[in-house]
Design a protein around this motif. Structure first.
Motif, PDB file in Angstrom:
ATOM      1  N   GLY A   1       0.821  -1.200   0.000  1.00 30.71           N
ATOM      2  CA  GLY A   1       0.000   0.000   0.000  1.00 30.71           C
ATOM      3  C   GLY A   1       0.853   1.247   0.000  1.00 30.71           C
ATOM      4  N   LEU A   2       0.377   2.289  -0.635  1.00 28.23           N
ATOM      5  CA  LEU A   2       1.084   3.556  -0.736  1.00 28.23           C
ATOM      6  C   LEU A   2       0.279   4.642  -0.044  1.00 28.23           C
ATOM      7  CD1 LEU A   2       3.603   4.888  -1.974  1.00 28.23           C
ATOM      8  CD2 LEU A   2       2.220   5.389  -4.002  1.00 28.23           C
ATOM      9  N   GLN A   3       0.930   5.353   0.870  1.00 26.90           N
ATOM     10  CA  GLN A   3       0.323   6.461   1.598  1.00 26.90           C
ATOM     11  C   GLN A   3       0.964   7.737   1.054  1.00 26.90           C
ATOM     12  OE1 GLN A   3       1.000   6.988   5.987  1.00 26.90           O
ATOM     13  NE2 GLN A   3      -1.027   6.051   6.139  1.00 26.90           N
ATOM     14  N   LEU A   4       0.340   8.276   0.015  1.00 29.85           N
ATOM     15  CA  LEU A   4       0.979   9.335  -0.770  1.00 29.85           C
ATOM     16  C   LEU A   4       1.313  10.571   0.051  1.00 29.85           C
ATOM     17  CD1 LEU A   4      -0.867   9.237  -4.217  1.00 29.85           C
ATOM     18  CD2 LEU A   4       1.566   8.854  -3.789  1.00 29.85           C
ATOM     19  N   ALA A   5       0.359  11.071   0.838  1.00 30.36           N
ATOM     20  CA  ALA A   5       0.586  12.324   1.561  1.00 30.36           C
ATOM     21  C   ALA A   5       1.742  12.207   2.540  1.00 30.36           C
ATOM     22  CB  ALA A   5      -0.684  12.752   2.285  1.00 30.36           C
ATOM     23  N   SER A   6       1.963  11.008   3.061  1.00 30.95           N
ATOM     24  CA  SER A   6       3.055  10.786   4.012  1.00 30.95           C
ATOM     25  C   SER A   6       4.330  10.289   3.332  1.00 30.95           C
ATOM     26  CB  SER A   6       2.637   9.763   5.079  1.00 30.95           C
ATOM     27  OG  SER A   6       1.455  10.155   5.715  1.00 30.95           O
ATOM     28  N   GLU A   7       4.216  10.016   2.019  1.00 29.69           N
ATOM     29  CA  GLU A   7       5.341   9.472   1.259  1.00 29.69           C
ATOM     30  C   GLU A   7       5.895   8.215   1.933  1.00 29.69           C
ATOM     31  OE1 GLU A   7       8.181  12.567   0.526  1.00 29.69           O
ATOM     32  OE2 GLU A   7       6.841  13.627  -0.866  1.00 29.69           O
ATOM     33  N   ARG A   8       4.939   7.304   2.268  1.00 30.61           N
ATOM     34  CA  ARG A   8       5.311   6.049   2.908  1.00 30.61           C
ATOM     35  C   ARG A   8       4.758   4.889   2.090  1.00 30.61           C
ATOM     36  NH1 ARG A   8       3.708   6.188   9.142  1.00 30.61           N
ATOM     37  NH2 ARG A   8       5.170   4.432   9.221  1.00 30.61           N
ATOM     38  N   LYS A   9       5.495   3.811   2.094  1.00 29.71           N
ATOM     39  CA  LYS A   9       5.101   2.617   1.361  1.00 29.71           C
ATOM     40  C   LYS A   9       5.170   1.425   2.315  1.00 29.71           C
ATOM     41  CE  LYS A   9       5.963   0.407  -3.133  1.00 29.71           C
ATOM     42  NZ  LYS A   9       6.846   0.415  -4.331  1.00 29.71           N
TER      43      LYS A   9
END
Length: 749
Positions: free
Chosen positions: A137-145
Motif C-alpha cells: 500500500g502507498l500512503q501518498l501524503a506521508s510518502e510512505r510505502k
C-alpha cells in the motif's frame, strides 16, 4: 533522488477496506486477540456511511418494514449504530456527520490490537503457491510505502482490489436466469451493474441566497428524462420539502459501463447532474420555500453500489433469500428487499428500481464469504459470493457489517488452528457460530444454550412479571379496513381471547373474524387460514367480547386474528407496546406484507393463560423474539425491579452478558430508545458471604458485557433502576461464562 523505503507490517490478519464491513471485521478479529492491519484508502472510516458519501446504514429491518418485524441486526452493527445515535442525535437528518466519523474512529482506536492505515491505497498483491503472501500500500501524503504480511486476508474494499489482484474468481453483471434458476434474472447474462450516485445536502440559512449554475453543469430541462422526473414517474420524484434534502438516490449513472475503469467519467457526469438539478430546484419557480436554501454539501466521490462479486464455495441466489434453505454454516443475516436498480440509471426509461419482496430474515452461509480458489482470502461487503439478484439485498451496509463480524471472528479460528476458511466449515463451524452468538450476532434459528455448569440447580426469581394482556384502552380504530392482532402462543392449543368492540350505529353490525397461522418463527406472515366466522355486534355495544380460537399452536408459535367490519365498528386499542404482540393493518391482497398500525389492540383473558414473560426466559438461548418474545418483562412500575439467580453450588465466573430490548423493529431512531435499561446494579454474592458490586449508569447499548473473574459465586442479583422512558424493564437474555477449567471439578475455596 530519495526513494521511498518499504516498511514491513506484520499482523495476524490484514483487512483491506474501512467501510462498515471492514470496520466490523477488524474489530471482531481484534477482540479475539488478533493483531490486525486495517487499511483504508480514504481519510475517514465508514465507506458509503462516512461523512464523504453520506448513505444511511440500512439493513435487514428494511426501514422498519420487514415481515420479520424484530429484524434489526445484533452484534457489532447494533453496537455501532447505537453509538452513532448516542453521539450524534442528528444522524438521521444528515447533520454533524463528522461526529459519526469520530464514533467509527473511536471504536477502532479503542482496540489496541488494530493498526489503522488511512489514506493508504493497496496497489499490488504478492502471490506464492496460489496463496496471498503480502499486499502493498502507498500512503501518498506521508510518502510512505508499506508491505502488509499476514496468514489471512479479508477484502472489504468494495471493488475487491485484493481478490482481483490475487486472481480470485469473480462475476461481473447479471447472471442468466438458467444459471441459478432465478425468476428475476434476465434470460441472457450481461455486464450491467447498478450505477453510482453522488448525494448532496440542502440547508436553510434564513436569508435569500442566489444560485448560478456552473458552466459544466447540465440544463436539466433540456435532457431527455426531464419530463419524467418533473412528473415524478418511475420512482423518480422530488420530495415536497427540499430543506434538509440529503440527495436523490435515483440520480444514478454508470451501470451500463465498466464502473471501475470509467470511475472518473461517471463522477463527472454525476456532478453535471447534481449541479444541474440544484439549478432546477432553485431557479425554475416550481418549488416552494427555496429562496433561503443553499447547496451546503456535494459528496466529493460517488457512492458505489456494485462492481466485482467474488465466487465462493456457495453462490447466494434469489432462491436462498425466498425459500430460505437451512445452512449448517450460517453466520449472519440479511433481509433488505431485492432492490434491483435500472441498468442505465437516470437515463433508463424504466423504473429507477424494483423492490422485490424478501420474506423476512434469511441466513447467509460462511461459504459465501471466502474465495473458492484463493485459500487464505475472505471477503465481506458488496463483493461477496452472491448473484446480482441476491446482491440487490445483501449490499446494504448493516448486512455487510454482519458479514464483516463473521469473517473477522473466523480469522481468529484460522490463526488458532493454523488453517484456512474452508477448513473452518469442515471442522469448526460450531465454535465459530457459538462465538458469534456470544458476541451478539444474529443468526436465524440458532440457540445459545446455557452452559450446564451454570444450569444445574439454577433458580431464577424476579420482583414481578408482566401479565399477558393489553388492558386500559385509550382510543378506537375503525374496522372498515381490516386489522390483524398477532398473539404469540406458548401452549399446544389456544381456546379463546377477549377484545373490546364498539358499535357506533343504531343497528346490529357484523364482525368478520379470520384466524391464520404462520410457518416461520422469525416472521410475522399469516400464511395459512385456520378458520373464519362472523359475529353479530348489537347496536350501541361497547364492551369486551369473546373470540373463539379453538386451534392448535401454529408452526410459527403465533396466531393471527384478522378483524373486519364496517365504519361503525371499532376496536379499542392503546399506544403501549408489548414485545411479541403486534397489531397491523391487514391487506388481503398482500397478506405477507402486514403494515404497522403503531397502536396495540387491547386483549385479555387468553385461555389457556400464557406465562409469556417468565424470568426463566432469559436463559432459554434466544436473545430476541423468535416465535415467542423470549424475554422477561416486569410489571408496570415507576420504581425499581430486580432479577436474581441462585446456584446450587458455588461457581467460578469470568463474564456476564445482559441483552436488553432496543426495539429491534426499528431501522433508525431519533430519540433514546425508551425500552433500553439505562441504570442498573449487579451484585455478586460469594460463598463466604462477601459481595461484589458493579454500578452502571447511562447505558445506551443492548448488549452489556461485564468481566468479573469471580470465584465461588452463589448468587447474582440485578437491580434495575431506570429506563429511557418505558414503564417496564425488559431483559432478553442473561449469559454466564466460566473459565475454561471451571468445569473440571467442584469449586474450591
Amino acid at each position: 533522488m530519495e526513494v521511498i523505503q518499504m516498511e514491513l507490517m506484520k499482523a495476524d490478519v490484514t483487512v483491506v477496506g474501512g467501510g462498515i464491513a471492514g470496520i466490523c471485521a477488524a474489530i471482531a478479529a481484534a477482540r479475539q486477540g488478533l493483531l490486525v492491519s486495517l487499511i483504508n484508502d480514504r481519510p475517514v472510516l465508514g465507506g458509503n456511511a462516512s461523512s464523504e458519501v453520506r448513505v444511511h446504514i440500512n439493513g435487514s429491518a428494511y426501514l422498519g418494514n420487514s415481515p420479520s418485524y424484530y429484524a434489526r441486526e445484533g452484534g457489532l452493527v447494533e453496537e455501532l449504530k447505537l453509538k452513532i445515535f448516542h453521539y450524534n442525535p442528528l444522524y438521521n437528518k444528515k447533520l454533524m456527520l463528522s461526529l459519526s466519523d469520530t464514533v467509527l474512529l473511536d471504536m477502532v482506536y479503542d482496540e489496541p490490537n488494530i493498526s489503522l492505515f488511512l489514506n493508504t491505497c493497496v496497489h499490488e498483491t504478492g502471490m506464492e503457491n496460489g496463496r496471498i503472501q503480502w499486499v502493498e500500500g502507498l500512503q501518498l501524503a506521508s510518502e510512505r510505502k508499506f508491505r502488509f504480511e499476514s496468514p489471512t486476508y479479508i477484502d472489504c474494499s468494495g471493488d475487491g482490489i485484493v481478490g482481483y489482484q490475487a486472481g480470485a474468481h469473480f462475476r461481473w453483471g447479471r447472471e442468466a436466469k438458467h444459471e441459478y434458476k432465478e425468476q428475476l434474472a434476465p434470460e441472457v447474462a450481461d455486464h450491467y451493474t447498478m450505477g453510482d450516485t453522488i448525494l448532496f445536502q440542502a440547508r436553510d440559512v434564513n436569508y435569500s441566497v442566489p444560485y448560478k449554475r456552473p458552466g459544466f453543469a447540465y440544463d436539466i430541462t433540456k435532457l431527455e428524462f426531464f419530463d419524467s422526473i418533473r412528473k415524478g414517474l418511475n420512482h423518480r420524484s422530488f420530495p415536497r420539502k427540499i430543506n434538509g434534502l440529503g440527495g436523490l438516490w435515483w440520480l444514478e449513472y454508470g451501470g451500463h459501463m465498466d464502473i471501475i475503469k470509467n470511475n472518473e467519467d461517471i463522477a463527472l457526469e454525476l456532478r453535471k447532474l447534481v449541479y444541474g438539478i440544484w439549478d432546477y430546484i432553485k431557479n425554475s419557480g416550481e418549488f416552494d420555500d427555496v429562496d433561503n436554501l443553499i447547496l451546503d454539501y456535494v459528496c466529493p466521490i460517488p457512492g458505489k453500489r456494485e462492481s466485482r462479486r467474488f465466487i465462493g464455495e456457495h453462490m447466494l441466489s434469489q432462491n436462498d433469500l425466498t425459500t430460505k434453505p437451512h445452512f449448517e454454516d450460517a453466520v449472519s443475516v440479511g433481509g433488505w428487499y431485492m432492490d434491483l436498480h435500472a441498468n442505465k440509471g437516470i437515463y433508463d426509461e424504466g423504473p429507477a428500481t424494483a423492490w422485490n419482496f424478501v420474506p423476512g430474515l434469511y441466513n447467509i452461509p460462511f461459504r459465501s464469504l471466502f474465495s473458492r480458489n484463493i485459500p487464505n482470502l475472505m471477503f465481506a461487503g458488496r463483493n461477496i459470493s452472491a448473484t446480482h439478484v441476491a446482491f440487490g439485498s445483501t449490499r446494504v451496509m448493516a448486512t455487510c457489517g454482519c458479514m464483516g463480524q463473521a469473517v473477522g471472528t473466523a480469522a481468529a479460528l484460522c490463526v488458532k488452528y493454523d488453517t484456512d476458511p474452508a477448513d473452518i466449515v469442515k471442522a469448526h463451524m460450531g465454535e465459530l457460530q457459538a462465538q458469534l452468538l456470544r458476541d451478539g450476532q444474529t443468526i436465524v434459528g440458532l440457540q445459545e444454550p446455557l452452559d450446564p455448569y451454570f444450569a444445574d440447580g439454577l433458580t431464577i426469581r424476579a420482583s414481578s412479571q408482566r401479565s399477558y394482556e393489553q388492558l386500559h384502552p385509550t382510543e378506537e380504530v375503525s374496522l372498515e379496513k381490516a386489522l390483524c392482532l398477532v398473539l404469540p402462543i406458548q401452549t399446544s392449543v389456544v381456546e379463546s381471547v377477549q377484545i373490546k368492540i364498539k358499535n357506533r350505529s343504531e343497528h346490529s353490525e357484523t364482525l368478520q373474524v379470520k384466524l391464520f397461522g404462520g410457518e416461520r418463527k422469525e416472521n410475522y406472515i399469516p400464511a395459512n387460514e385456520l378458520k373464519g366466522y362472523n359475529l353479530v355486534i348489537s347496536a350501541g355495544h361497547d364492551d369486551w367480547i369473546t373470540l373463539d380460537l379453538s386451534c392448535k399452536k401454529p408452526e410459527d408459535d403465533k396466531i393471527y386474528i384478522v378483524l373486519a367490519g364496517t365504519a361503525s365498528l371499532t376496536v379499542h386499542n392503546n399506544e403501549e407496546k408489548m414485545t411479541g404482540t403486534v397489531s397491523f393493518l391487514y391487506r388481503p391482497e398482500e397478506p405477507s406484507r402486514l403494515k404497522k398500525l403503531n397502536k396495540s389492540i387491547c386483549f385479555k383473558d387468553l385461555i389457556p393463560s400464557q406465562d409469556m414473560y417468565n424470568p426463566a426466559n432469559v436463559v432459554n438461548g434466544f436473545s430476541r423474539p423468535y416465535g415467542l418474545p423470549n424475554g422477561w418483562i416486569s410489571e408496570r412500575t415507576e420504581g425499581q425491579e430486580w432479577l436474581e439467580f441462585g446456584f446450587a453450588s458455588p461457581k467460578n465466573l469470568d463474564e456476564i452478558h445482559l441483552v436488553f430490548n432496543s426495539q429491534l423493529n426499528l431501522e433508525h431512531f431519533d430519540d433514546p430508545i425508551e425500552s433500553l435499561i439505562q441504570d442498573y446494579d449487579v451484585t455478586l454474592t460469594l460463598e463466604d458471604g462477601t459481595k461484589s458490586e458493579i454500578k452502571v449508569r447511562g447505558n445506551y447499548l443492548s448488549l452489556n458485557k461485564h468481566q468479573v473473574f469471580a470465584k465461588g459465586v452463589t448468587q447474582i442479583r440485578f437491580d434495575f433502576c431506570a429506563t429511557y422512558g418505558s414503564s417496564y424493564y425488559e431483559v432478553f437474555a442473561v449469559k454466564f461464562f466460566a473459565p475454561k477449567n471451571a468445569k473440571l471439578g467442584r469449586v474450591k475455596s
